[in-house]
Design a protein around this motif. Structure first.
Motif, PDB file in Angstrom:
ATOM      1  N   ALA A 131       0.807  -1.165  -0.088  1.00 45.98           N
ATOM      2  CA  ALA A 131       0.191   0.214  -0.002  1.00 45.98           C
ATOM      3  C   ALA A 131       0.911   1.213   0.002  1.00 45.98           C
ATOM      4  CB  ALA A 131      -0.702  -0.036   1.092  1.00 45.98           C
ATOM      5  N   GLU A 132       1.937   1.318   0.847  1.00 48.36           N
ATOM      6  CA  GLU A 132       2.800   2.460   0.670  1.00 48.36           C
ATOM      7  C   GLU A 132       3.488   2.434  -0.557  1.00 48.36           C
ATOM      8  OE1 GLU A 132       3.704   4.512   3.269  1.00 48.36           O
ATOM      9  OE2 GLU A 132       1.851   3.898   4.346  1.00 48.36           O
ATOM     10  N   ALA A 133       3.997   1.560  -1.192  1.00 47.49           N
ATOM     11  CA  ALA A 133       4.581   1.646  -2.407  1.00 47.49           C
ATOM     12  C   ALA A 133       3.611   2.063  -3.497  1.00 47.49           C
ATOM     13  CB  ALA A 133       5.145   0.219  -2.880  1.00 47.49           C
ATOM     14  N   ASP A 138       1.417   6.245  -6.953  1.00 44.12           N
ATOM     15  CA  ASP A 138       0.368   7.231  -7.463  1.00 44.12           C
ATOM     16  C   ASP A 138       0.812   8.669  -7.420  1.00 44.12           C
ATOM     17  OD1 ASP A 138      -1.215   5.145  -8.003  1.00 44.12           O
ATOM     18  OD2 ASP A 138      -2.459   5.269  -5.971  1.00 44.12           O
ATOM     19  N   LYS A 139       1.762   9.009  -6.321  1.00 44.59           N
ATOM     20  CA  LYS A 139       2.183  10.382  -6.018  1.00 44.59           C
ATOM     21  C   LYS A 139       2.994  10.972  -7.325  1.00 44.59           C
ATOM     22  CE  LYS A 139       4.031  13.641  -2.765  1.00 44.59           C
ATOM     23  NZ  LYS A 139       4.385  13.700  -1.311  1.00 44.59           N
ATOM     24  N   ILE A 140       3.867  10.104  -7.732  1.00 46.55           N
ATOM     25  CA  ILE A 140       4.864  10.087  -8.777  1.00 46.55           C
ATOM     26  C   ILE A 140       4.170  10.190 -10.241  1.00 46.55           C
ATOM     27  CG2 ILE A 140       6.785   9.202 -10.472  1.00 46.55           C
ATOM     28  CD1 ILE A 140       7.933   8.237  -7.737  1.00 46.55           C
ATOM     29  N   MET A 141       3.154   9.632 -10.403  1.00 50.76           N
ATOM     30  CA  MET A 141       2.359   9.670 -11.610  1.00 50.76           C
ATOM     31  C   MET A 141       1.393  10.882 -11.601  1.00 50.76           C
ATOM     32  SD  MET A 141       3.138   7.245 -13.716  1.00 50.76           S
ATOM     33  CE  MET A 141       1.676   7.528 -14.980  1.00 50.76           C
TER      34      MET A 141
END
Length: 164
Positions: A131-133, A138-141
């Motif tokens: 979930a952390e990964a 998601d943040k990078i995308m």
């Protein structure tokens, strides 16, 4: 159209009762009449009614000439237990509380997850790491998508207003 595995009549119910499942997960479904007879066989309180229901189911199964080993095995299992139960009912030694206890045990068994399939603490930790990964990904995308969108908007503004 599906047919009853005991009497062969066409099933009209949307979700018919299932007697058993075959080797590839194919259900052996029952019509309402055969299901009621099997209920009488397994839960009936009168010896004569149980015997009559057993004879009715046997006659119906024999009449269609079916030779399905899955159905035959299921019926043999039901008949073995029912015969013992019916004999105890006939001689007055059967305790009907056993039916309630058996029903409760079956419902508990269906809710229990086998030990080898139960989620362990290790599985929970792996889920948290994943979930952390996923959050980081998601943040990078989102950042890449935002920068790309700004670049496209900037290009369109330049193209239409400042090109000249």
């Amino acid at each position: 159209m599906e047919k009853c595995c005991i009497c062969g009549c066409e099933l009209t119910a949307e979700n018919p009762p299932v007697l058993s499942f075959g080797h590839y997960g194919n259900p052996r479904c029952l019509c309402d009449d055969c299901a009621a007879s099997l209920d009488t066989i397994t839960l009936g309180r009168d010896y004569a009614q149980i015997k009559e229901a057993m004879e009715k189911v046997t006659a119906a199964y024999d009449a269609i000439g079916a030779d399905d080993p899955v159905v035959t095995e299921a019926l043999d299992d039901i008949y073995t237990k029912a015969q013992t139960r019916a004999e105890k009912i006939a001689d007055g030694s059967y305790d009907f509380e056993e039916d309630v206890l058996a029903t409760e045990e079956e419902s508990e068994e269906t809710l229990e997850v086998p030990k080898e399939l139960a989620e362990t603490e290790e599985d929970r930790q792996l889920d948290l790491i994943e979930a952390e990964a996923q959050k980081k990904s998601d943040k990078i995308m989102n950042i890449v998508t935002g920068v790309t969108l700004l670049a496209v908007i900037g290009f369109l503004v330049y193209f239409f207003f400042f090109r000249g």
